[in-house]
Design an enzyme around this catalytic site. Structure first.
Site: not given
Ligand SMILES: Cc1cc2nc3c(=O)[nH]c(=O)nc-3n(C[C@H](O)[C@H](O)[C@H](O)COP(=O)(O)OP(=O)(O)OC[C@H]3O[C@@H](n4cnc5c(N)ncnc54)[C@H](O)[C@@H]3O)c2cc1C
Ligand SMILES: NC(=O)c1ccc[n+]([C@@H]2O[C@H](COP(=O)([O-])OP(=O)(O)OC[C@H]3O[C@@H](n4cnc5c(N)ncnc54)[C@H](OP(=O)(O)O)[C@@H]3O)[C@@H](O)[C@H]2O)c1
Length: 525
Positions: A74, A78, A83, A133, A503
């Protein structure tokens, strides 16, 4: 693997996750109650930031959520690829930058570029990422008591039915939190070895790049570019828009932008703005060897490189859900939702990176929680149009509220409190301010590297309308500043100046405001 009656500790979870990731045919991981044919309040498809927080909130409210995720853990992208590696790399960039500037000064050893390696940092991340994880699986099972099915891709059948791992699950509601993945434009040569993005960098990099061309000019491009460059990999950013002027970033102050971009150039990066990538060219070894770029003048140039990094944005994984449910989707691939995260189909919600707005953790988590609270009958809306923002170069760059230019469009009397101040002939490169934790050594040896800050005030109402900071350690303050300045009553310069500062504090805004607050007629500082 049914773990309902088992209680793996962190080490055991780590081993389960690693084994599952290593074997594409590994079995699903079940943490499900044993009742037959349960009806869930919601199935969260995707247990990333949005799905996990939404499900946990629903459970805490007395509801019955189920999370299904394709990964064996889960927490989503990120901690796995986004992140968390970004923060590890950005911290490395900050340290490397300091080591370079202070090489053989004070107690700093001579900087040894051969020990600064992108590959080493990627390996360090890969060796450690499993612990986050494992913790999230353990916490979700043992502390949050949320049912989940992992290592199982879900197929959406209709708005109350999902299948995964050969089983059918029924729910009163569906919450789509399936995230987004990087998109690459249609440029010839992107299939060559040596072209990577933030996903494939951590999953596939197997050599030490000496030169890098980055395509794109937003957060991913700037953050990874600053890191690559700090390791000694000669880095060029090719961006259509000026850096930090991409549509996905709002409220970026022009003075802050200059401090940041000039600082990147000062550190040896090449930044080509107004340029379009034309094609990626291979070399004799089959790997990428150069990128052809069309400059603003129309001239085409070849940039030699052994590594191309794509920072060209992301798109949600929406096709299956759209086809099965008929939900409305924008051209950008983002699912259309209202402020309750409801899609165009009753009982179907979408959250996180699947919907419009910034792809940031606060929005992912809070949109998941908004969906959960709505499903549980609460009258709740989430407006993510205003929020504090940040990115890293070798600095932490943070901002909230209006830029100076935006404030001048809205208010007739704008007052600026800034460090270093813009006063002709003041010789600010030698001013050791701002300084606090993280910049003290710079302040005393290389004062022009010690950062930049600006507070934007509406002189008539005396309210703070924007704050902007380049340095270290101020990010936390911006979470609270965001809340304070966006409250209906706002935050005045007088209230800010009457706070108890700790400060030296990185953004200095409290004590600087106090220097001006005594005057009925506010002036710049
Ligand atoms: C390089 C990078 C750095 C970042 N750094 C930051 C940061 O410093 N601070 C910040 O606030 N944000 C940051 N972000 C943004 C942040 O990572 C995302 O906004 C956030 O992780 C999105 O969460 P989510 O739950 O929408 O999607 P995700 O975390 O992508 O979760 C989606 C989940 O859906 C699952 N899934 C997809 N399709 C299916 C399916 N059909 N069946 C079952 N499971 C499925 C996947 O396995 C995954 O676990 C960063 C993004 C990037 C690319
Ligand atoms: N909080 C954080 O620290 C953090 C860190 C990383 C990522 N994120 C989030 O993750 C998401 C992805 O970030 P991102 O930087 O990859 O994406 P982004 O903010 O959407 O920016 C995409 C960049 O790619 C460029 N681009 C798009 N198509 C192109 C093409 N065909 N040719 C050339 N350039 C092209 C864009 O140029 P134009 O500007 O000219 O359109 C823009 O510079 C963002 O929402 C971001 O907020 C957050």
């Amino acid at each position: 693997m049914d773990l309902r009656d088992e209680h793996p500790n962190l080490g055991e979870w780590n081993r389960i996750i690693e084994a599952s990731l290593a074997d594409p045919d590994s079995e699903p991981i079940l943490n499900l109650d044993r009742d037959t044919d349960p009806l869930y309040d919601a199935v969260f498809v995707g247990g990333g930031a949005g799905g996990r927080f939404g499900a946990a909130y629903m459970k805490a409210m007395g509801g019955r959520p189920l999370i299904i995720d394709a990964w064996p853990f889960l927490g989503g992208s990120c901690p796995h690829q986004a992140c968390v590696p970004h923060h590890l790399f950005s911290e490395a960039a900050e340290e490397l930058d300091r080591m370079r500037w202070f090489s053989e000064e004070l107690f700093f050893p001579k900087f040894d570029p051969s020990r600064a390696s992108i590959l080493d940092l990627v390996k360090l991340f890969l060796a450690g990422r499993g612990s986050a994880h494992a913790f999230m699986n353990w916490q979700t099972k043992e502390q949050l008591d949320v049912e989940f099915l992992l290592n199982a891709r879900a197929t959406i059948v209709d708005r109350t039915t999902v299948t995964a791992a050969g089983r059918t699950f029924r729910a009163k509601n569906l919450v789509l939190g399936m995230g987004a993945r990087p998109v690459w434009p249609d440029i010839p040569g992107l299939d060559l070895p040596g072209v990577l993005d933030w996903v494939s960098l951590v999953e596939e990099l197997d050599y030490e790049p000496q030169r890098c061309v980055i395509i794109g000019g937003s957060k991913v491009a700037m953050e990874y570019g600053a890191f690559f460059n700090a390791t000694g990999c000669q880095t060029t950013i090719v961006s259509r828009s000026p850096l930090m002027r991409t549509r996905s970033l709002h409220h970026v102050d022009e003075d802050l932008r200059h401090y940041v971009v000039d600082g990147m150039r000062k550190r040896g990066m090449t930044i080509i703005e107004g340029a379009h990538p034309v094609r990626v060219n291979g070399g004799r070894d089959g790997r990428v060897a150069s990128v052809t770029v069309r400059l603003e003048t129309g001239e085409e140039v070849d940039l030699a490189t052994d590594f191309v990094f794509m920072g060209t944005g992301e798109r949600p994984t929406v096709d299956q859900a759209r086809d099965a449910l008929g939900i409305d989707v924008l051209d950008t691939g983002r699912v259309v939702v209202n402020k309750r995260m409801q899609t165009s189909v009753p009982g179907v919600y979408a959250i996180g990176d699947m919907i419009d707005g910034p792809m940031e953790m606060f929005k992912a988590r809070k949109s998941g929680v908004t969906a959960a609270r709505t499903i549980m009958g609460e009258d709740i809306e989430f407006d993510y149009s205003e929020y504090p923002d940040f990115l890293h170069t070798t600095y932490e760059v943070t901002w909230v509220g209006l830029s100076e230019a935006e404030a001048r469009e809205q208010f007739s009397d704008v007052v600026i409190i800034q460090m270093p101040p813009t006063v002709k002939g003041l010789d600010t490169p030698n001013l050791p301010l701002p300084c606090a934790e993280g910049t003290m050594l710079y302040a005393f040896s290389k004062p022009e590297l010690s950062g930049f800050q600006k507070l934007v005030v509406d002189g008539d109402s005396r309210r703070v309308v924007g704050a902007h900071h380049v340095g270290y350690g101020a990010k936390d303050a911006f979470q609270y500043l965001d809340h304070l300045i966006h409250r209906p009553e706002g935050l005045t310069v007088d209230q800010l100046g009457w706070m108890n500062e700790l400060f030296l504090n990185p953004e200095h805004f409290v004590q600087l405001s106090r220097l001006r607050a005594g005057s009925s007629d506010l002036r710049d500082l």
